[in-house]
Write an enzyme that holds these catalytic residues in place. Structure first.
Site, PDB file in Angstrom:
ATOM      1  N   LYS A 120      12.701   2.862 -41.993  1.00 46.69           N
ATOM      2  CA  LYS A 120      11.444   2.226 -41.604  1.00 46.69           C
ATOM      3  C   LYS A 120      11.484   1.983 -40.109  1.00 46.69           C
ATOM      4  O   LYS A 120      12.558   1.959 -39.494  1.00 46.69           O
ATOM      5  CB  LYS A 120      11.245   0.891 -42.324  1.00 46.69           C
ATOM      6  CG  LYS A 120       9.782   0.536 -42.559  1.00 46.69           C
ATOM      7  CD  LYS A 120       9.184   1.368 -43.698  1.00 46.69           C
ATOM      8  CE  LYS A 120       7.790   0.891 -44.057  1.00 46.69           C
ATOM      9  NZ  LYS A 120       7.268   1.594 -45.241  1.00 46.69           N
ATOM     10  N   THR A 154      -1.477   6.566 -51.941  1.00 44.58           N
ATOM     11  CA  THR A 154      -0.833   5.293 -52.256  1.00 44.58           C
ATOM     12  C   THR A 154      -1.739   4.439 -53.134  1.00 44.58           C
ATOM     13  O   THR A 154      -1.309   3.899 -54.162  1.00 44.58           O
ATOM     14  CB  THR A 154      -0.465   4.528 -50.977  1.00 44.58           C
ATOM     15  OG1 THR A 154       0.313   5.369 -50.122  1.00 44.58           O
ATOM     16  CG2 THR A 154       0.339   3.281 -51.314  1.00 44.58           C
TER      17      THR A 154
END
Length: 431
Positions: A116, A204
């Site tokens: 990330k 998503t």
């Protein structure tokens, strides 16, 4: 047995997403009897990069930015994870999000690890040309810490396909001309015209919807007329609401960074979306709903609650207010450990983030494959593949949950961690 019940035996949890994910990992490791040596490896990150870099603003002044990239684990394949632009970003938050990506990619059965990153900034304060220069300078500073077979960023909070196009172009520009076309898949979530995947924008949110649908079908609960609330009306929240509405469910409450609204008669998803487009992204002032206080949002009467904003939003303070029988985590880490304990004791089902919002990373894998193999996939084919993959993962988690009498988060963690453990056992640890 549940993660949260086991946590009662441990010391009182502290606040913060990193503490939450570490507690979840450690308790799940106890459930699976994880090899203590592998537990040491997975309990820390592989690499943590903090970058300070200068960018010239439109007015000619130079501003210094702080960027991050954390690579948690790559036992199963290249690091994979989004980049977010947000003022709350710090090293602990990025470490937590990177760990969640490791569990998410493992659970989904993808050949990826977890990473990330992001920049500590409010992108709303900068022009489009400044955002381009900030993004390109950050990409250049990252250098070979990212790469199509090493670490593959993607969009996250406040980043989008345009951000990914800038990153891809900058990264490819640093390579020899003969190598540039081989590096297009350094990022996923690109515009379709620049090698992106059809339908990636909705993947998503569609995945969140699918998990709700699969769970409802398993419980023989029709979605028609079920009331749901959404925290966060960005890409994830909008598409989850869009597909739920198509199945007859009713949006009754929405919260974004600017305000909260409610209408028990129903809020038109498309009307609200069109309003936010002309109102600088804000839902404040939407005429077909009443404004409510921020702290009252999770107490809105509903059947399904979808937190699709930032982490640590459902807490010990507001969890008792929740009236929904299902919480579907569209965001990463939206529920604290203490809040989950309260919700489970109330009989609320939680579809965990690493399962519920994994549609994005699964679609990212499809895009990566498409670029890598020089293919072009049609939207219908992509959505069918996404349906199939997400149902397989959901059923795997559901079976684990029922067979071992675990809540869904515990079941998801067990599957994810056991897959990584097998990789380490089979390969051994160098040297």
């Amino acid at each position: 047995m549940t993660l949260v019940k086991e946590l009662k035996k441990k010391e009182e949890p502290k606040s913060g997403m990193l503490n939450n994910v570490l507690q979840q990992f450690n308790t799940a490791s106890d459930l699976v009897g994880l090899n203590p040596n592998i537990r040491k490896i997975l309990g820390i990150t592989n690499n943590e990069l903090i970058i300070h870099f200068p960018v010239r603003m439109d007015n000619g002044e130079v501003e210094i930015f702080k960027g991050y990239r954390v690579q948690h684990n790559n036992a199963l394949g290249p690091y994979k994870g989004g980049l977010r632009y947000h003022p709350t970003i710090d090293i602990d938050a990025v470490k937590a999000l990177a760990m969640w990506m490791t569990w998410k990619t493992s659970l989904a059965g993808l050949p990826y690890g977890g990473a990330k990153g992001g920049i500590q900034m409010d992108p709303n304060l900068y022009s489009q040309s400044e955002l381009e220069r900030i993004t390109r300078r950050f990409t250049y500073a990252l250098g070979d810490n990212i790469g199509p077979e090493h670490d593959i960023p993607a969009p996250d909070v406040n980043t989008n396909s345009q951000t990914m196009a800038w990153i891809a172009d900058t990264y490819m520009s640093t390579k020899a001309p003969s190598e540039r076309s081989k590096n297009q898949h350094v990022v996923t979530g690109k515009p379709v015209g620049s090698g992106g995947l059809e339908g990636r924008d909705r993947a998503t949110g569609y995945g969140v919807y699918l998990n709700i649908k699969f769970w409802a079908e398993h419980k023989n609960i029709p979605l028609k007329d079920k009331r749901f609330i959404v925290q966060g009306f960005g890409n994830v929240g909008y598409w989850a609401a869009h597909f739920l509405e198509k199945d007859g469910a009713k949006l009754v409450g929405v919260q974004d960074a600017f305000g909260s609204i409610v209408n028990q008669e129903g809020i038109s998803v498309d009307s609200l979306f069109q309003y936010t487009k002309i109102n600088e992204g804000s839902l404040v002032g939407f005429s077909n709903a009443a404004a409510i206080e921020k702290d009252d949002f999770f107490g809105v009467d509903c059947d399904i609650c979808i937190p699709a904003a930032l982490g640590n939003q459902i807490t010990a303070e507001n969890a008792p207010l929740i009236k929904a029988f299902l919480v579907a985590e569209g965001a990463n880490g939206p529920t604290t450990v203490e809040a989950e304990e309260i919700l489970l004791e109330k009989g609320v089902t939680i579809i965990p983030d690493i399962l519920c919002n994994s549609g994005g990373v699964i679609a990212s894998y499809f895009e990566w494959l498409q670029n890598r193999n020089g293919e072009l996939w049609e939207l219908d084919e992509i959505m069918a593949r996404l349906d199939k993959k997400m149902k397989e993962v959901f059923i795997r988690v559901l079976n684990m949950s029922e067979n071992r009498k675990l809540d869904m988060r515990s079941a998801a963690y067990v599957i994810a961690i056991e897959r990584i453990e097998r990789a380490y056992v089979q390969r051994g640890i160098f040297p």
